[in-house]
Design an enzyme around this catalytic site. Structure first.
Site, mmCIF file in Angstrom:
data_model
loop_
_atom_site.group_PDB
_atom_site.id
_atom_site.type_symbol
_atom_site.label_atom_id
_atom_site.label_comp_id
_atom_site.label_asym_id
_atom_site.label_seq_id
_atom_site.Cartn_x
_atom_site.Cartn_y
_atom_site.Cartn_z
ATOM 1 N N LYS A 87 46.766 50.224 38.335
ATOM 2 C CA LYS A 87 45.782 49.347 38.980
ATOM 3 C C LYS A 87 44.369 49.944 38.862
ATOM 4 O O LYS A 87 43.405 49.273 38.495
ATOM 5 C CB LYS A 87 46.148 49.166 40.450
ATOM 6 C CG LYS A 87 45.078 48.543 41.311
ATOM 7 C CD LYS A 87 44.893 47.088 40.976
ATOM 8 C CE LYS A 87 43.742 46.480 41.738
ATOM 9 N NZ LYS A 87 43.642 45.053 41.538
ATOM 10 N N CYS A 118 36.448 44.884 44.023
ATOM 11 C CA CYS A 118 37.461 45.648 43.291
ATOM 12 C C CYS A 118 36.837 46.586 42.284
ATOM 13 O O CYS A 118 37.000 47.790 42.358
ATOM 14 C CB CYS A 118 38.375 44.664 42.562
ATOM 15 S SG CYS A 118 38.884 43.312 43.604
HETATM 16 N N1 SAJ Z 1 30.650 41.614 35.058
HETATM 17 C C1 SAJ Z 1 29.626 42.008 34.196
HETATM 18 N N2 SAJ Z 1 29.829 41.924 32.849
HETATM 19 C C2 SAJ Z 1 30.990 41.467 32.335
HETATM 20 C C3 SAJ Z 1 32.041 41.092 33.194
HETATM 21 C C4 SAJ Z 1 31.829 41.172 34.569
HETATM 22 O O1 SAJ Z 1 28.536 42.432 34.632
HETATM 23 O O2 SAJ Z 1 31.082 41.403 31.096
HETATM 24 C C5 SAJ Z 1 30.464 41.697 36.516
HETATM 25 C C6 SAJ Z 1 30.649 40.358 37.242
HETATM 26 O O3 SAJ Z 1 29.488 39.585 37.199
HETATM 27 C C7 SAJ Z 1 31.007 40.841 38.637
HETATM 28 C C8 SAJ Z 1 31.822 42.108 38.377
HETATM 29 O O4 SAJ Z 1 31.494 42.504 37.063
HETATM 30 O O5 SAJ Z 1 29.840 41.168 39.375
HETATM 31 C C9 SAJ Z 1 33.309 41.952 38.534
HETATM 32 O O6 SAJ Z 1 33.752 40.713 38.038
HETATM 33 P P1 SAJ Z 1 35.108 40.541 37.194
HETATM 34 O O7 SAJ Z 1 35.281 39.121 36.831
HETATM 35 O O8 SAJ Z 1 35.132 41.517 36.077
HETATM 36 O O9 SAJ Z 1 36.276 41.044 38.195
HETATM 37 P P2 SAJ Z 1 36.751 40.683 39.711
HETATM 38 O O10 SAJ Z 1 36.223 41.758 40.611
HETATM 39 O O11 SAJ Z 1 36.476 39.277 40.070
HETATM 40 O O12 SAJ Z 1 38.341 40.872 39.559
HETATM 41 C C10 SAJ Z 1 38.882 42.097 39.030
HETATM 42 C C11 SAJ Z 1 39.924 41.756 37.968
HETATM 43 N N3 SAJ Z 1 40.256 42.942 37.187
HETATM 44 C C12 SAJ Z 1 40.107 42.978 35.837
HETATM 45 O O13 SAJ Z 1 39.737 42.040 35.196
HETATM 46 C C13 SAJ Z 1 40.478 44.270 35.172
HETATM 47 C C14 SAJ Z 1 41.177 41.195 38.624
HETATM 48 O O14 SAJ Z 1 42.206 40.994 37.673
HETATM 49 C C15 SAJ Z 1 41.662 42.166 39.726
HETATM 50 O O15 SAJ Z 1 42.825 41.664 40.385
HETATM 51 C C16 SAJ Z 1 40.555 42.286 40.744
HETATM 52 O O16 SAJ Z 1 39.423 42.873 40.079
HETATM 53 C C17 SAJ Z 1 41.066 43.152 41.878
HETATM 54 O O17 SAJ Z 1 41.430 42.605 42.933
HETATM 55 O O18 SAJ Z 1 41.205 44.361 41.685
#
Ligand code: SAJ
Length: 444
Positions: free
Chosen positions: A215, A269
């Site tokens: 995780k 997360c």
């Molecule tokens: N972000 C960027 N650039 C990117 C992708 C995302 O700046 O290219 C930013 C987003 O805008 C946001 C943050 O990162 O602020 C996180 O967003 P996200 O969509 O990457 O992730 P979360 O926090 O919504 O969900 C994540 C997921 N983990 C992964 O994709 C590895 C999800 O599957 C997990 O279950 C969740 O964390 C969790 O609960 O841990």
């Protein structure tokens, strides 16, 4: 192993969807939460969490009689712990000048303590809360063994991480692969049987500490990858390059997939979980630590970008004092209504610290109240008086904005796009000076 009754401790973003999904799959579920507001809300037929489709599933679960709510655990075949693991407030540690945050595991400990009086021979306990490595063995096992029963022989004990994406929780809960780590192989098998009730993806058995690490590795990898994208954006600005073009070209390589730069990393997360590695092994984690620093520093980079845009577009003065800024988007990521832990609101606060007057517009939560932020009731109100338009979140509805129409609603002629969300040429043609994060060609 057969499960007729399950007790889910913690009815938050993960616990409530999980409890409801078990219930709609025919299992008797007792949902436990210590927060009286949560209990009242759910008993009153409402849902305290915003997640697409969740209300319908909770309603169905309650209506069927399979989901009931309780303030304390009751006897059951299986217990699932899904409580928050936030940071301790105002408590830090330090290693070689690297100051790091500490996980507050008190809610996991309290949940395990609450289960002890109900634990019986042959039961299964699963920890789902994201936790530092070895939590299941070092923290949860000794608490549960206060029952006089032995983990792994008298009762089964597992760690199984949730991996669902906010906004798509109900689908991913069912479809995603599930890792179940047992303190013994028999425990992992029991955990497998539990999730097999509704999980359609693969269910893979391993040991508890591996599952904990899996995780943390997933979210840490994403954090580090976003940090490198953000660092590339800074480099591109130094070298007169458009990072978005460069990333799209690099990504043509079959083994490269660079993520997107932006105003920072938010949510509950990805910006949290890497600290669990740093805390438990600060001497081994300089890369993870520095990636966190880069991503946490990104809102400051945005503020500098806005200053540069004002300086270039407004005759040399880069001060933000008294400048009116329409900030578009406050959610932590595109097309969700979750405004907590959002880098966009951090940007707004930093701009205000520099003397800017910011009006924020968040279409997914138009009536939200955010401490210290002037929330506009409509896009038009945010734009009306603005000097600068600042795009902070790539909501689909912002991508589809018509720049010609916007030009008629505002005197602002400077646009700063932090997420590559706007069609550059269209905005320029509509009379805007367009600046994009990581792109020093955009204003040419
Ligand atoms: N972000 C960027 N650039 C990117 C992708 C995302 O700046 O290219 C930013 C987003 O805008 C946001 C943050 O990162 O602020 C996180 O967003 P996200 O969509 O990457 O992730 P979360 O926090 O919504 O969900 C994540 C997921 N983990 C992964 O994709 C590895 C999800 O599957 C997990 O279950 C969740 O964390 C969790 O609960 O841990």
């Amino acid at each position: 192993m057969n499960f007729h009754k399950i007790c889910v401790v913690g009815l938050g973003y993960i616990g409530l969807p999980t409890a409801s999904t078990f219930a709609t799959n025919g299992v008797k579920v007792v949902g436990v939460d210590t927060n009286p507001h949560v209990i009242e809300t759910l008993k009153g037929g409402n849902v305290h969490i915003h997640e697409p489709g969740l209300r319908t599933v909770v309603e169905a679960a309650v209506k069927s009689g399979n989901l009931t709510i309780s303030p304390i655990p009751v006897e059951a075949d299986a217990f699932l712990i899904a409580v928050p693991t936030p940071f301790k407030e105002h408590e830090y540690d330090e290693y070689e000048g690297r100051r790091y945050k500490l996980a507050d595991m008190s809610m996991v400990a309290a949940a395990a303590e609450a289960i002890v009086p109900c634990l019986r021979k042959g039961n299964l306990v699963v920890l789902e809360s994201t936790s530092p490595p070895r939590t299941t063995i070092d923290l949860v096992t000794p608490i549960l063994e206060k029952s006089g029963l032995q983990a792994g022989s008298d009762f089964f004990l597992c760690y199984s991480p949730e991996r669902v994406l906010p906004g798509q929780i109900l689908r991913e809960l069912v479809e995603n692969a599930r890792v179940v780590g047992g303190v013994t192989p028999e425990s992992a098998r029991a955990g497998h049987d539990l999730y097999a009730i509704f999980v359609e993806g693969d269910i893979i058995e391993t040991d508890a500490t591996t599952a904990e690490m899996v995780k943390l590795m997933e979210n840490t990898t994403r954090d580090v990858n976003i940090a490198i994208a953000n660092e590339f954006a800074r480099l591109a600005e130094k070298f007169g390059v458009d990072v978005w073009e460069a990333i799209s070209l690099a990504n043509l390589h079959p083994r490269i997939n660079i993520l997107s730069p932006g105003p920072g990393v938010g949510g509950h997360c990805i910006s949290v979980d890497p600290w669990f590695f740093v805390e438990t092994a600060p001497e081994l984690t300089p890369l993870i630590y520095n990636a966190r620093q880069v991503n946490d520093g990104q809102p400051h980079f945005v503020v500098k970008k806005v200053m540069q845009a004002i300086s270039a577009g407004g005759g040399g003065s880069s001060t933000l004092q008294g400048k009116k800024i329409a900030a578009l988007g406050l959610a932590y990521k595109p097309d969700v209504d979750d405004l907590r832990e959002s880098p966009a609101s951090e940007v707004v606060h930093l701009l205000q610290n520099e003397g800017a007057k910011v009006k924020a517009w968040e279409p997914f939560k138009p009536n939200a109240i955010m401490k210290g932020i002037d929330m506009a009731p409509t896009l038009d109100v945010a734009l009306a008086d603005a000097d600068v338009i600042l795009l902070l979140v790539k909501h689909t509805e912002f991508v589809n904005l018509d720049p010609a129409q916007i030009a008629s609603k505002t005197k602002a002629r400077i646009v700063v796009d932090c997420v590559n969300g706007l069609k550059t040429e269209a905005w320029k043609q509509a009379g805007f000076q367009y600046y994009r994060l990581g792109d020093s060609k955009s204003s040419l």
